[in-house]
Scaffold this active site. Structure first.
Site, PDB file in Angstrom:
ATOM      1  N   HIS A  22       0.826  -1.204   0.000  1.00 58.75           N
ATOM      2  CA  HIS A  22       0.000   0.000   0.000  1.00 58.75           C
ATOM      3  C   HIS A  22       0.863   1.258   0.000  1.00 58.75           C
ATOM      4  CE1 HIS A  22      -2.440   3.140   2.114  1.00 58.75           C
ATOM      5  NE2 HIS A  22      -3.229   2.809   1.113  1.00 58.75           N
ATOM      6  N   ASP A  66      -4.789   3.650  -4.850  1.00 56.53           N
ATOM      7  CA  ASP A  66      -4.903   4.108  -3.467  1.00 56.53           C
ATOM      8  C   ASP A  66      -6.156   4.968  -3.289  1.00 56.53           C
ATOM      9  OD1 ASP A  66      -4.440   4.935  -0.845  1.00 56.53           O
ATOM     10  OD2 ASP A  66      -2.309   5.318  -1.196  1.00 56.53           O
ATOM     11  N   TYR A 116      10.118  13.760 -11.858  1.00 55.13           N
ATOM     12  CA  TYR A 116      11.390  13.033 -11.845  1.00 55.13           C
ATOM     13  C   TYR A 116      11.826  12.710 -10.419  1.00 55.13           C
ATOM     14  CZ  TYR A 116      12.291  14.088 -16.824  1.00 55.13           C
ATOM     15  OH  TYR A 116      12.234  14.169 -18.188  1.00 55.13           O
TER      16      TYR A 116
END
Length: 146
Positions: A22, A66, A116
């Site tokens: 998770h 999620d 990034y």
């Protein structure tokens, strides 16, 4: 071979998806993304010859997003001054809507260099052969409920 598993999901990719917990994050990167340098501390999976949409659709068949964050799906924002259309984002949103009831609301954008930096902390990066520009997508894993 396994029944019910999309064929595009390689054994290595299935193992990584199963290992993730998770809130772990995964980048599905376009062909221009610096997967190897961003993924120095991550698992880099090569999926050359495949596009992001087909992988995204297959992954979301087995990967819950999620529910504890506003945007479990992040797109790399177009840089100011870049005159680039991103029709692939509409494709992503249609795929996400098939697999998550939040649809477009699950999708956010992250500035390129922030994307990034987040990618450097991801569990895994899938390097695809996707040719569309700004086609990178980051997924945050949720929980599998009974």
């Amino acid at each position: 071979m396994l029944k019910g598993i999309p064929k595009i999901l390689s054994p290595q990719l299935l193992m990584v998806l199963a290992e993730m917990g998770h809130s772990d994050r995964l980048v599905i990167a376009d062909g221009n993304f610096p997967a190897e340098s961003m993924g120095r501390d991550a698992i880099v999976i090569r999926a050359d010859g495949h596009g992001v949409p087909e992988l995204l659709d297959a992954i979301l068949q087995v990967f819950p997003l999620d529910t504890y964050v506003e945007h479990p799906v992040s797109l790399m924002e177009v840089m100011p001054g870049d005159n680039v259309a991103t029709p692939i984002w509409d494709t992503y949103k249609a795929i996400i809507k098939k697999h998550d009831s939040r649809g477009d609301a699950a999708v956010g954008q992250v500035e390129r260099f922030a994307f990034y930096e987040q990618a450097k902390t991801c569990y895994a990066i899938i390097a695809t052969g996707e040719t569309a520009l700004y086609a990178n997508v980051m997924l945050q894993k949720g929980v599998v409920t009974p």
